[in-house]
Design a protein around this motif. Structure first.
Motif, PDB file in Angstrom:
ATOM      1  N   THR A  72     -70.094 -17.154 -49.145  1.00  0.00           N
ATOM      2  CA  THR A  72     -68.904 -17.487 -49.928  1.00  0.00           C
ATOM      3  C   THR A  72     -68.849 -16.587 -51.153  1.00  0.00           C
ATOM      4  O   THR A  72     -69.843 -15.965 -51.526  1.00  0.00           O
ATOM      5  CB  THR A  72     -68.918 -18.955 -50.403  1.00  0.00           C
ATOM      6  OG1 THR A  72     -69.817 -19.078 -51.519  1.00  0.00           O
ATOM      7  CG2 THR A  72     -69.342 -19.897 -49.289  1.00  0.00           C
ATOM      8  N   GLY A 123     -64.088 -18.702 -49.189  1.00  0.00           N
ATOM      9  CA  GLY A 123     -65.089 -19.096 -48.215  1.00  0.00           C
ATOM     10  C   GLY A 123     -65.567 -20.519 -48.375  1.00  0.00           C
ATOM     11  O   GLY A 123     -66.491 -20.961 -47.670  1.00  0.00           O
ATOM     12  N   ILE A 124     -64.953 -21.275 -49.254  1.00  0.00           N
ATOM     13  CA  ILE A 124     -65.364 -22.648 -49.530  1.00  0.00           C
ATOM     14  C   ILE A 124     -64.862 -23.615 -48.466  1.00  0.00           C
ATOM     15  O   ILE A 124     -65.522 -24.590 -48.126  1.00  0.00           O
ATOM     16  CB  ILE A 124     -64.819 -23.095 -50.911  1.00  0.00           C
ATOM     17  CG1 ILE A 124     -65.401 -22.225 -52.012  1.00  0.00           C
ATOM     18  CG2 ILE A 124     -65.119 -24.561 -51.178  1.00  0.00           C
ATOM     19  CD1 ILE A 124     -66.892 -22.342 -52.163  1.00  0.00           C
TER      20      ILE A 124
END
Length: 513
Positions: A431, A482-483
């Motif tokens: 992330t 990217g969470i």
């Protein structure tokens, strides 16, 4: 709920606005010359949130303007104004016009100050902040997004109800402001405050100090100083006598007591559940769906963030299950695999613009959180459209009620579905925005933002397209970082809109439109 595709709407106007906003701390506005667009003579008849009506809180009738006591108050006021220092004058400039904005700024400042994750002990264990021992360590509170939105909701609802009561008595007693009674008194206001009893500013000062002190107990001295400064500024503004201020304080004290009584029993004290309860939620999801979220942060906190926030009392929704979204895609399904490919593509193609969007909407530690971000937007519009304190309080009340309900609904979904985050199940995935300590589905940023945007679109219809575009940008930002999965964002956006509709329906029937 329907799963809709987020369309990222970027325009030069959007970017200009976003870059112009402070993220870490509130932007302190200079609002001299702020003439209200309306005065709301019927505002005392609007429907409050916590009390039955504007006359539910009692205050004494004011002394007549020809009474000896009133005339003496006028003389005392003129003496005090003649002795004003430069510091007094600066405070009057700061607090006059619209103190709702000032106390919201203070709340955002405290949220940012206390938005810090408690660190691990030397043995790797964690100690949670404890309101019974606010000094800690760690200090209480940890002002994470659920805590922050609850602070803002109780603050703004107390302000709103208190001002409805103040407006009721203003137009019941219709006592003219000192500068109307005595032309030698020069007011700091711009013909905005012709009726002075009770002082609406005093309502705001006392209610705000009491609510924020309960939420941030270590700031009691600071908040008391702010209240004292605000109250003195009301007197020195030439728009209020001391009796006006005392009457306003009575209302502020009464409504904040009512608000804090609700807060004491709303379930928040149980939201940060012990490990056994947290583990049971994971086990239930595993049995129900065949998956559960696992915290992969280092060092690992043993319990997810506020597992039972989804059971906190809502403002406008009777049962949180009414707002629970559709299930996420089964792990290994075609929809799931398609999203894995999408996230890998984003990770492999991190453009400057995507990184900027992810970073701008991060609203992480040391900031005023996503709900605070939307309060900052609301403040921009309140100033732009010159709302008076009553309409300003209404804006913040419905905004923060909707976002708190949205957060409760989101956390219910998070711990009911207990869906893994991409970093947990995609091998080698990285992330660019940290690793949150709670399940993935749905996205809190998406829900908070969509709920906030819908309320602002209702109150400021001229801004509807831009606030909805911001909400969609906030949602996709979590995917770029990217969470979250894409469906966390899309379904979360729909969820926020649906939850906000309950609040907006309440607003449509409060008598203000």
């Amino acid at each position: 709920m329907k799963n809709k595709t987020i369309q990222l709407l970027l325009s030069g106007l959007t970017l200009l606005f976003l870059y112009g906003c402070e993220k870490e701390l509130p932007n302190y506005y200079k609002i001299e010359g702020y003439e209200f667009a309306s005065t709301e003579p019927d505002g005392g008849n609007w429907t409050p949130i916590l009390i039955e009506s504007g006359d539910a809180i009692s205050i004494p009738a004011p002394d007549p303007v020809n009474s000896a006591s009133y005339l003496q108050e006028l003389e005392d006021l003129k003496t005090a104004m003649a002795q004003m220092s430069q510091a007094d004058a600066n405070a009057v400039t700061y607090w006059t016009q619209n103190p709702i904005i000032r106390w919201n700024e203070i709340a955002l400042e405290l949220i940012a100050k206390y938005n810090l994750i408690p660190g691990p002990n030397e043995d790797g264990s964690y100690t949670l902040p404890n309101p019974a021992n606010p000094n800690g360590p760690p200090a209480f509170p940890f002002a994470h997004p659920p805590y922050a939105v609850r602070v803002l909701a109780y603050l703004s609802v107390a302000q709103y109800d208190g001002l409805i009561s103040a407006w009721h008595y203003k137009y019941t007693y219709d006592r003219s402001a000192p500068f109307i009674q005595d032309e030698s008194i020069v007011t700091a206001y711009n013909d905005n405050s012709d009726i002075s009893y009770p002082s609406d500013g005093a309502v705001i000062a006392t209610a705000s100090r009491k609510v924020l002190t309960q939420m941030f107990p270590l700031e009691a001295k600071y908040l008391a100083e702010k209240e004292t400064e605000h109250l003195r500024s009301l007197l020195l503004s030439g728009a209020h006598l001391q009796s006006d201020i005392e009457a306003g304080k009575l209302i502020g004290d009464a409504i904040s007591t009512i608000a804090l009584a609700r807060a004491a029993s709303d379930g928040m004290k149980n939201a940060q559940a012990p490990k056994a309860v947290s583990d049971s939620l994971a086990s239930a999801a595993q049995a129900r769906f065949g998956w559960h979220w696992v915290n992969v942060e280092i060092p690992k906190r043993p319990v997810g963030l506020t597992p039972l926030f989804g059971r906190v009392q809502m403002w406008s929704v009777e049962n949180v299950e009414q707002t629970r979204p559709i299930p996420p895609p089964a792990i290994g399904s075609a929809a799931y695999e398609a999203d894995v490919s999408q996230l890998k593509s984003y990770a492999d193609n991190v453009t400057k613009e995507r990184r900027r969007i992810a970073n701008f909407w991060q609203d992480g530690l040391g900031t005023y959180t996503p709900p605070g971000h939307w309060n900052e937007f609301a403040k921009e519009f309140i100033v732009k459209y010159r709302l008076n304190p009553l309409r300003s309080a209404r804006t913040f009340a419905y905004l923060n009620m909707a976002m708190m309900d949205g957060g409760i609904s989101c956390w219910d979904a998070k711990y009911y579905y207990h869906y893994p985050r991409p970093i947990q199940v995609i091998e080698g995935f990285k992330t660019i925005a940290g690793t949150p300590n709670f399940p993935s589905y749905t996205s809190g940023h998406s829900v908070f933002s969509a709920a906030g945007a819908e309320v602002l679109a209702y109150i400021f219809p001229q801004e509807a397209s831009i606030v909805r575009a911001w909400a969609e940008e906030a949602a996709i930002s979590r995917v770029y970082g990217g969470i979250h999965w894409t469906f966390d964002a899309t379904v979360g956006t729909d969820q926020g809109k649906d939850v906000a509709e309950y609040t907006i329906n309440k607003a449509r029937n409060d008598g203000a439109d």
